[in-house]
Design a protein around this motif. Structure first.
Motif, PDB file in Angstrom:
ATOM      1  N   UNK A 256     -22.611 -95.911   7.980  1.00  0.00           N
ATOM      2  CA  UNK A 256     -23.507 -95.960   6.826  1.00  0.00           C
ATOM      3  C   UNK A 256     -22.729 -95.766   5.527  1.00  0.00           C
ATOM      4  N   UNK A 257     -21.850 -94.768   5.503  1.00  0.00           N
ATOM      5  CA  UNK A 257     -21.075 -94.493   4.293  1.00  0.00           C
ATOM      6  C   UNK A 257     -20.081 -95.618   3.999  1.00  0.00           C
ATOM      7  N   UNK A 258     -19.478 -96.184   5.051  1.00  0.00           N
ATOM      8  CA  UNK A 258     -18.554 -97.293   4.861  1.00  0.00           C
ATOM      9  C   UNK A 258     -19.278 -98.509   4.304  1.00  0.00           C
ATOM     10  N   UNK A 259     -20.486 -98.760   4.824  1.00  0.00           N
ATOM     11  CA  UNK A 259     -21.286 -99.867   4.302  1.00  0.00           C
ATOM     12  C   UNK A 259     -21.603 -99.693   2.829  1.00  0.00           C
ATOM     13  N   UNK A 260     -21.970 -98.462   2.433  1.00  0.00           N
ATOM     14  CA  UNK A 260     -22.250 -98.197   1.020  1.00  0.00           C
ATOM     15  C   UNK A 260     -21.010 -98.438   0.160  1.00  0.00           C
ATOM     16  N   UNK A 261     -19.855 -97.976   0.658  1.00  0.00           N
ATOM     17  CA  UNK A 261     -18.604 -98.165  -0.085  1.00  0.00           C
ATOM     18  C   UNK A 261     -18.294 -99.641  -0.282  1.00  0.00           C
ATOM     19  N   UNK A 262     -18.479-100.449   0.764  1.00  0.00           N
ATOM     20  CA  UNK A 262     -18.158-101.868   0.664  1.00  0.00           C
ATOM     21  C   UNK A 262     -19.150-102.619  -0.205  1.00  0.00           C
ATOM     22  N   UNK A 263     -20.351-102.067  -0.374  1.00  0.00           N
ATOM     23  CA  UNK A 263     -21.342-102.687  -1.251  1.00  0.00           C
ATOM     24  C   UNK A 263     -21.173-102.248  -2.706  1.00  0.00           C
ATOM     25  N   UNK A 264     -20.155-101.429  -2.959  1.00  0.00           N
ATOM     26  CA  UNK A 264     -19.852-101.068  -4.330  1.00  0.00           C
ATOM     27  C   UNK A 264     -20.561 -99.844  -4.861  1.00  0.00           C
ATOM     28  N   UNK A 265     -21.153 -99.042  -3.982  1.00  0.00           N
ATOM     29  CA  UNK A 265     -21.783 -97.799  -4.433  1.00  0.00           C
ATOM     30  C   UNK A 265     -20.694 -96.871  -4.964  1.00  0.00           C
ATOM     31  N   UNK A 270     -21.437 -91.899  -2.816  1.00  0.00           N
ATOM     32  CA  UNK A 270     -21.111 -91.947  -1.393  1.00  0.00           C
ATOM     33  C   UNK A 270     -20.818 -90.542  -0.871  1.00  0.00           C
ATOM     34  N   UNK A 271     -20.070 -89.753  -1.659  1.00  0.00           N
ATOM     35  CA  UNK A 271     -19.773 -88.377  -1.267  1.00  0.00           C
ATOM     36  C   UNK A 271     -21.012 -87.510  -1.183  1.00  0.00           C
ATOM     37  N   UNK A 272     -21.899 -87.651  -2.163  1.00  0.00           N
ATOM     38  CA  UNK A 272     -23.134 -86.853  -2.160  1.00  0.00           C
ATOM     39  C   UNK A 272     -24.006 -87.214  -0.965  1.00  0.00           C
ATOM     40  N   UNK A 274     -23.001 -88.611   1.821  1.00  0.00           N
ATOM     41  CA  UNK A 274     -22.313 -88.170   3.035  1.00  0.00           C
ATOM     42  C   UNK A 274     -22.500 -86.693   3.290  1.00  0.00           C
ATOM     43  N   UNK A 275     -22.380 -85.880   2.235  1.00  0.00           N
ATOM     44  CA  UNK A 275     -22.574 -84.438   2.397  1.00  0.00           C
ATOM     45  C   UNK A 275     -24.002 -84.125   2.837  1.00  0.00           C
ATOM     46  N   UNK A 276     -24.963 -84.842   2.258  1.00  0.00           N
ATOM     47  CA  UNK A 276     -26.350 -84.631   2.662  1.00  0.00           C
ATOM     48  C   UNK A 276     -26.594 -84.991   4.115  1.00  0.00           C
ATOM     49  N   UNK A 277     -25.992 -86.101   4.566  1.00  0.00           N
ATOM     50  CA  UNK A 277     -26.166 -86.509   5.960  1.00  0.00           C
ATOM     51  C   UNK A 277     -25.507 -85.523   6.914  1.00  0.00           C
ATOM     52  N   UNK A 278     -24.328 -85.009   6.535  1.00  0.00           N
ATOM     53  CA  UNK A 278     -23.637 -84.044   7.393  1.00  0.00           C
ATOM     54  C   UNK A 278     -24.408 -82.742   7.508  1.00  0.00           C
ATOM     55  N   UNK A 279     -25.027 -82.307   6.403  1.00  0.00           N
ATOM     56  CA  UNK A 279     -25.736 -81.031   6.400  1.00  0.00           C
ATOM     57  C   UNK A 279     -27.142 -81.145   6.977  1.00  0.00           C
ATOM     58  N   UNK A 280     -27.855 -82.206   6.582  1.00  0.00           N
ATOM     59  CA  UNK A 280     -29.256 -82.327   6.971  1.00  0.00           C
ATOM     60  C   UNK A 280     -29.459 -83.146   8.244  1.00  0.00           C
TER      61      UNK A 280
END
Length: 320
Positions: A256-265, A270-272, A274-280
């Motif tokens: 999911x995070x890689x897809x966001x990065x490749x779409x130019x987010x 992306x970091x925020x 990712x942190x939310x997904x890891x925690x929640x």
């Protein structure tokens, strides 16, 4: 030949070995992880897709041969999927070639792969949820052949073939989830075997299309095969020692995070996220499990019970 002994080739080999371990552990993530990894290493997206497909055709042929010998695949289903997937997969390279010059193709592939990764992440998450539903539903492994939905199965193959032919992503994610939805009474080993058998001509056709239009970069292809094959073997040997559910949830987050990065987010978003997904993420998954009557957190093995062995489907060893 000297190109095979450069730092860049060594980087590809190391990454291929790491991705191979993940594939060996879970059976998930081959093209979805390897293609963006190659792009992040600075390899042109078209070359990354072409060489990853060629390497995947070698690795998948080995896996399919093993499953063919055990008799697990449903050959009729595999044949229907191949009927739909092969022509569309072969056309993928020519579709990319028709986009325009090298710069336009790179931009098109980067965007297409980004969306494909988001789709793959969603399909992996759906796959885990479907397994959870099967567990709590107390499903018993069926000994009967499923009713084959020919037209729908061919359509699934065509869609999967088109996606793989363009991006190299999807042969082990979207098609597998579609099979789970269409044939929920098939055992996990037959689903995996069927998917692997149909994936061989699918990936070969996609690779052929890209090789004809893009060619082969030996300095990329050789490290992919040399690193990926032992990595997959090593990962398969470790599979019984590592929590499958944790790794699969990790793959979903990474894709999911890689897809966001490749779409130019932007990277900070992306970091925020990712942190939310890891925690929640673990808390949400634990809540979903609890809502279905399962312990919040434990390891998974299978969503099915054998007819002559019927443990409590809510036990720790049989829950995703």
């Amino acid at each position: 030949m000297h190109d095979l002994f450069t730092t860049d080739a060594l980087s590809v080999l190391v990454v291929a070995f790491g991705v191979g371990i993940v594939v060996g552990l879970t059976g998930m993530g081959g093209g979805a992880l390897m293609t963006p990894a190659l792009i992040f290493l600075g390899i042109n997206p078209a070359a990354a897709v072409a060489n990853d497909l060629v390497a995947a055709s070698v690795n998948k042929s080995v896996g399919a041969a093993v499953h063919w010998r055990t008799g697990s695949p449903n050959l009729r289903l595999a044949g229907l999927l191949i009927t739909g997937s092969v022509p569309f997969a072969f056309a993928g390279g020519f579709i990319v070639k028709s986009v325009g010059d090298a710069e336009a193709r790179a931009a098109f592939l980067t965007t297409a792969i980004g969306w494909a990764l988001l789709l793959a992440a969603g399909s992996y998450a759906l796959r885990m949820y479907l397994q959870l539903r099967f567990v709590t539903g107390g499903n018993v492994l069926s000994t009967e052949e499923p009713h084959v939905r020919a037209a729908t199965t061919i359509a699934v193959g065509a869609l999967g073939g088109l996606l793989v032919g363009i991006t190299s992503v999807g042969s082990g994610s979207l098609i597998m989830v579609a099979l789970l939805l269409l044939y929920p009474t098939m055992s996990a080993v037959r689903l995996v075997g069927t998917d692997l058998v149909q994936a061989v001509p699918l990936v070969l056709a996609a690779a052929a299309g890209h090789v004809l239009t893009e060619g082969i970069t030996w300095a990329v292809l050789v490290p992919l095969i040399v690193g990926g094959t032992p990595g997959t073997f090593f990962g398969a040997r470790l599979a019984g020692w590592v929590s499958q559910s944790v790794i699969r949830r990790g793959i979903v987050i990474v894709l999911f995070l890689t897809g966001l990065k490749m779409l130019g987010v932007p990277p900070h978003w992306v970091g925020i996220i990712g942190a939310g997904m890891l925690l929640l993420g673990p808390l949400v998954w634990g809540f979903i499990r609890q809502a279905h009557g399962l312990p919040n957190f434990d390891n998974d093995s299978t969503a099915w019970r054998l007819p002559d062995r019927q443990p409590d489907p809510r036990s720790d060893t049989d829950a995703p």
